[in-house]
Design a protein around this motif. Structure first.
Motif, mmCIF file in Angstrom:
data_model
loop_
_atom_site.group_PDB
_atom_site.id
_atom_site.type_symbol
_atom_site.label_atom_id
_atom_site.label_comp_id
_atom_site.label_asym_id
_atom_site.label_seq_id
_atom_site.Cartn_x
_atom_site.Cartn_y
_atom_site.Cartn_z
ATOM 1 N N SER A 85 0.797 -1.226 0.000
ATOM 2 C CA SER A 85 0.000 0.000 0.000
ATOM 3 C C SER A 85 0.833 1.281 0.000
ATOM 4 N N GLY A 86 2.147 1.162 0.000
ATOM 5 C CA GLY A 86 2.928 2.385 0.000
ATOM 6 C C GLY A 86 4.407 2.145 -0.200
ATOM 7 N N CYS A 87 5.123 3.243 -0.348
ATOM 8 C CA CYS A 87 6.575 3.149 -0.490
ATOM 9 C C CYS A 87 7.218 4.431 0.028
ATOM 10 N N ARG A 88 8.511 4.335 0.259
ATOM 11 C CA ARG A 88 9.313 5.499 0.656
ATOM 12 C C ARG A 88 10.351 5.708 -0.431
ATOM 13 N N ILE A 89 10.452 6.960 -0.875
ATOM 14 C CA ILE A 89 11.453 7.309 -1.874
ATOM 15 C C ILE A 89 12.345 8.414 -1.318
ATOM 16 N N ARG A 90 13.517 8.578 -1.921
ATOM 17 C CA ARG A 90 14.464 9.622 -1.512
ATOM 18 C C ARG A 90 14.931 10.369 -2.757
ATOM 19 N N THR A 91 14.988 11.701 -2.635
ATOM 20 C CA THR A 91 15.379 12.544 -3.759
ATOM 21 C C THR A 91 15.900 13.890 -3.254
ATOM 22 N N VAL A 97 16.041 14.520 5.321
ATOM 23 C CA VAL A 97 16.915 13.594 6.044
ATOM 24 C C VAL A 97 18.346 14.117 6.166
ATOM 25 N N GLU A 98 18.722 15.018 5.290
ATOM 26 C CA GLU A 98 19.971 15.765 5.368
ATOM 27 C C GLU A 98 19.776 16.979 4.479
ATOM 28 N N PRO A 99 20.680 17.950 4.524
ATOM 29 C CA PRO A 99 20.451 19.148 3.710
ATOM 30 C C PRO A 99 20.223 18.794 2.231
ATOM 31 N N ASP A 100 19.099 19.265 1.710
ATOM 32 C CA ASP A 100 18.715 19.073 0.309
ATOM 33 C C ASP A 100 18.515 17.613 -0.099
ATOM 34 N N VAL A 101 18.204 16.749 0.851
ATOM 35 C CA VAL A 101 17.835 15.356 0.572
ATOM 36 C C VAL A 101 16.549 15.068 1.339
ATOM 37 N N PHE A 102 15.511 14.619 0.604
ATOM 38 C CA PHE A 102 14.189 14.461 1.189
ATOM 39 C C PHE A 102 13.672 13.040 0.993
ATOM 40 N N ASP A 103 13.032 12.522 2.042
ATOM 41 C CA ASP A 103 12.281 11.278 1.946
ATOM 42 C C ASP A 103 10.814 11.627 1.802
ATOM 43 N N TYR A 104 10.102 10.833 1.004
ATOM 44 C CA TYR A 104 8.665 11.007 0.803
ATOM 45 C C TYR A 104 7.975 9.681 1.049
ATOM 46 N N GLY A 105 6.853 9.741 1.748
ATOM 47 C CA GLY A 105 5.993 8.582 1.902
ATOM 48 C C GLY A 105 4.882 8.679 0.876
ATOM 49 N N ILE A 106 4.729 7.635 0.098
ATOM 50 C CA ILE A 106 3.724 7.635 -0.959
ATOM 51 C C ILE A 106 2.725 6.529 -0.685
ATOM 52 N N SER A 107 1.466 6.907 -0.616
ATOM 53 C CA SER A 107 0.376 5.952 -0.488
ATOM 54 C C SER A 107 0.019 5.482 -1.893
ATOM 55 N N LEU A 108 0.219 4.187 -2.159
ATOM 56 C CA LEU A 108 -0.076 3.647 -3.481
ATOM 57 C C LEU A 108 -1.559 3.331 -3.596
ATOM 58 N N GLN A 109 -2.154 3.710 -4.695
ATOM 59 C CA GLN A 109 -3.582 3.479 -4.947
ATOM 60 C C GLN A 109 -3.692 2.357 -5.971
ATOM 61 N N LEU A 110 -3.648 1.108 -5.461
ATOM 62 C CA LEU A 110 -3.551 -0.066 -6.310
ATOM 63 C C LEU A 110 -4.839 -0.870 -6.316
ATOM 64 N N ASP A 111 -5.115 -1.519 -7.448
ATOM 65 C CA ASP A 111 -6.219 -2.472 -7.500
ATOM 66 C C ASP A 111 -5.664 -3.850 -7.122
ATOM 67 N N GLY A 112 -6.528 -4.845 -7.079
ATOM 68 C CA GLY A 112 -6.127 -6.186 -6.654
ATOM 69 C C GLY A 112 -5.022 -6.793 -7.492
ATOM 70 N N SER A 113 -5.088 -6.621 -8.805
ATOM 71 C CA SER A 113 -4.059 -7.222 -9.668
ATOM 72 C C SER A 113 -2.715 -6.520 -9.487
ATOM 73 N N GLU A 114 -2.723 -5.216 -9.240
ATOM 74 C CA GLU A 114 -1.468 -4.495 -9.009
ATOM 75 C C GLU A 114 -0.836 -4.928 -7.680
ATOM 76 N N LYS A 115 -1.657 -5.175 -6.662
ATOM 77 C CA LYS A 115 -1.129 -5.675 -5.385
ATOM 78 C C LYS A 115 -0.500 -7.047 -5.571
ATOM 79 N N GLU A 116 -1.144 -7.901 -6.372
ATOM 80 C CA GLU A 116 -0.582 -9.220 -6.666
ATOM 81 C C GLU A 116 0.734 -9.094 -7.417
ATOM 82 N N THR A 117 0.806 -8.139 -8.341
ATOM 83 C CA THR A 117 2.043 -7.905 -9.092
ATOM 84 C C THR A 117 3.168 -7.542 -8.144
#
Length: 125
Positions: free
Chosen positions: A46-52, A88-108
């Protein structure tokens, strides 16, 4: 920071995996987004964390985005909403993303995570 995790664990990607973020909408205003390279830190059904290095000011904007990721063999595009941002440090950000997936995407995602587990690229948290 708003979180509504329902799964008992997340999978940490070691080392972080390159994926791409595409901003689709900010404050209900559609955008034609470009792909920005980001690091995938962890993922669940249902979600992921990314860094950029991008500062999206997510705490003051509602942001809809697509995550383009290649967990094992195939490239997948998942819809999501940025739920939180943390520097998380100067000019580096973590983001929490709520994924909006259907059943087949969750299975994938489940199938892809099993493949990564077999190659010891993920850690269960």
């Amino acid at each position: 920071m708003l979180t509504r995790r329902k799964e008992p664990f997340r999978y940490s990607i070691t080392p972080p995996m390159i994926c791409w973020l595409e901003i689709k909408e900010i404050d209900q205003v559609p955008l034609k987004g470009k792909l920005a390279e980001v690091d995938l830190i962890n993922i669940s059904k249902s979600g992921c964390r990314i860094r950029t290095g991008l500062n999206l000011y997510a705490s003051s904007h509602a942001i809809q985005a697509n995550i383009h990721m290649k967990l094992s063999e195939d490239l997948h595009i998942f819809n999501g909403q940025i739920r939180w941002q943390k520097e998380v440090e100067p000019d580096v950000f973590d983001y929490g993303i709520s994924l909006q997936l259907d059943g087949s995407e969750k299975e994938t995602i489940n199938a892809e995570l099993r493949t990564l587990a077999g190659s010891r690229r993920i850690i269960v948290n």
